[in-house]
Design a protein around this motif. Structure first.
Motif, PDB file in Angstrom:
ATOM      1  N   GLN B  37       0.864  -1.175   0.000  1.00 18.26           N
ATOM      2  CA  GLN B  37       0.000   0.000   0.000  1.00 18.26           C
ATOM      3  C   GLN B  37       0.904   1.229   0.000  1.00 18.26           C
ATOM      4  OE1 GLN B  37      -1.667   1.186   3.860  1.00 18.26           O
ATOM      5  NE2 GLN B  37      -3.704   1.172   2.941  1.00 18.26           N
ATOM      6  N   PHE B  39       0.879   5.500   0.023  1.00 17.08           N
ATOM      7  CA  PHE B  39       0.226   6.801   0.082  1.00 17.08           C
ATOM      8  C   PHE B  39       1.111   7.824  -0.636  1.00 17.08           C
ATOM      9  CE2 PHE B  39      -3.305   5.746   2.658  1.00 17.08           C
ATOM     10  CZ  PHE B  39      -2.888   4.787   3.558  1.00 17.08           C
ATOM     11  N   ALA B  86      -5.584   4.872  -1.416  1.00 18.86           N
ATOM     12  CA  ALA B  86      -4.137   4.799  -1.645  1.00 18.86           C
ATOM     13  C   ALA B  86      -3.913   4.061  -2.956  1.00 18.86           C
ATOM     14  CB  ALA B  86      -3.447   4.055  -0.499  1.00 18.86           C
TER      15      ALA B  86
END
Lengths: 112, 114
Positions: B37, B39, B86
């Motif tokens: 993941q 961001f 994200a």
């Protein structure tokens, strides 16, 4: 417990210059890998260091070189910078004999 | 040659819904499949990883499903939340005693609307 740290966070260079990026792995990790992430793309594997030796290398030219120090920290060097080298450079470390890789925040390199 | 194909490129899901991201591969030497993941402005964070001898692995709201015969694997995010918004990457690594060299998909940008 500090995670993977990288320095500097941002860097601006001009074509033809050389750059050195630095990485400190997580405590207890002995393997460091470097990746290049172009904008909007997934990371691409550059090379991996273990026991101060380059253990694996991706499809990157010899302008990309590295080093690992006895304390497991690592450097990525890029010579003769090209505009296309502009990217986020990520360092990842792995625990001893484990495959999970943990990434640092990256160094954003802009080549003008 | 892209070795890990990820879809969709972008995904919009309502809060509380299920987000599903799919990946496919051709190289049968791959035997380790993590999901990350990321961001904006941050490095990828390891979410969950699976090996081919397991068909499903769950950690909290995140589940990986693995279909070895179809050479496909997917990430399911249950009860999706706005904080899950994200970019998600699947990756694969072939067995190599020299170590792990991840091959990433192109990423899926997830937006969870409240």
């Amino acid at each position: 417990d500090a995670g993977v740290t990288q320095s500097p966070t941002h860097l601006i260079k001009t074509r033809g210059q050389q750059v050195t990026l630095r990485c400190s792995p997580k405590s207890g990790h002995d393997t460091v890998s470097w990746y290049q992430q172009a904008l909007g793309q997934g990371p691409q594997f550059i090379f991996q260091y273990y026991e101060e030796e380059e253990r694996q290398r991706g499809n990157f030219p010899d302008r990309f070189s590295g080093h690992q120090f006895p304390n497991y920290s690592s450097e990525l060097n890029v010579n003769a910078l090209l505009l296309g080298d502009s990217a986020l450079y990520l360092c990842a470390s792995s625990p001893v004999n484990k495959r999970d890789q943990y990434f640092g925040p990256g160094t954003r390199l802009l080549v003008l | 040659q892209q070795q890990v194909k990820q879809s969709p490129q972008s995904l919009i899901v309502q809060k509380g819904g299920i987000s599903i991201i799919n990946c496919a591969y051709e190289n049968t030497a791959f035997d380790y499949f993590p999901w990350y993941q990321q961001f904006p402005g941050k490095g990828p964070a390891l979410l969950i990883a699976i090996r081919p001898d397991v068909s499903e692995k769950k950690e909290g709201r995140f589940t990986i499903s693995f279909n070895k015969s179809a050479k496909q694997f997917s990430l399911h995010i249950m009860d999706s939340q706005p904080g899950d918004s994200a970019t998600y990457f699947c990756a694969a690594d072939p067995f190599n005693q020299a170590g792990t060299a991840l091959i990433f998909g192109k990423g899926t940008t997830l937006s969870v609307s409240s």
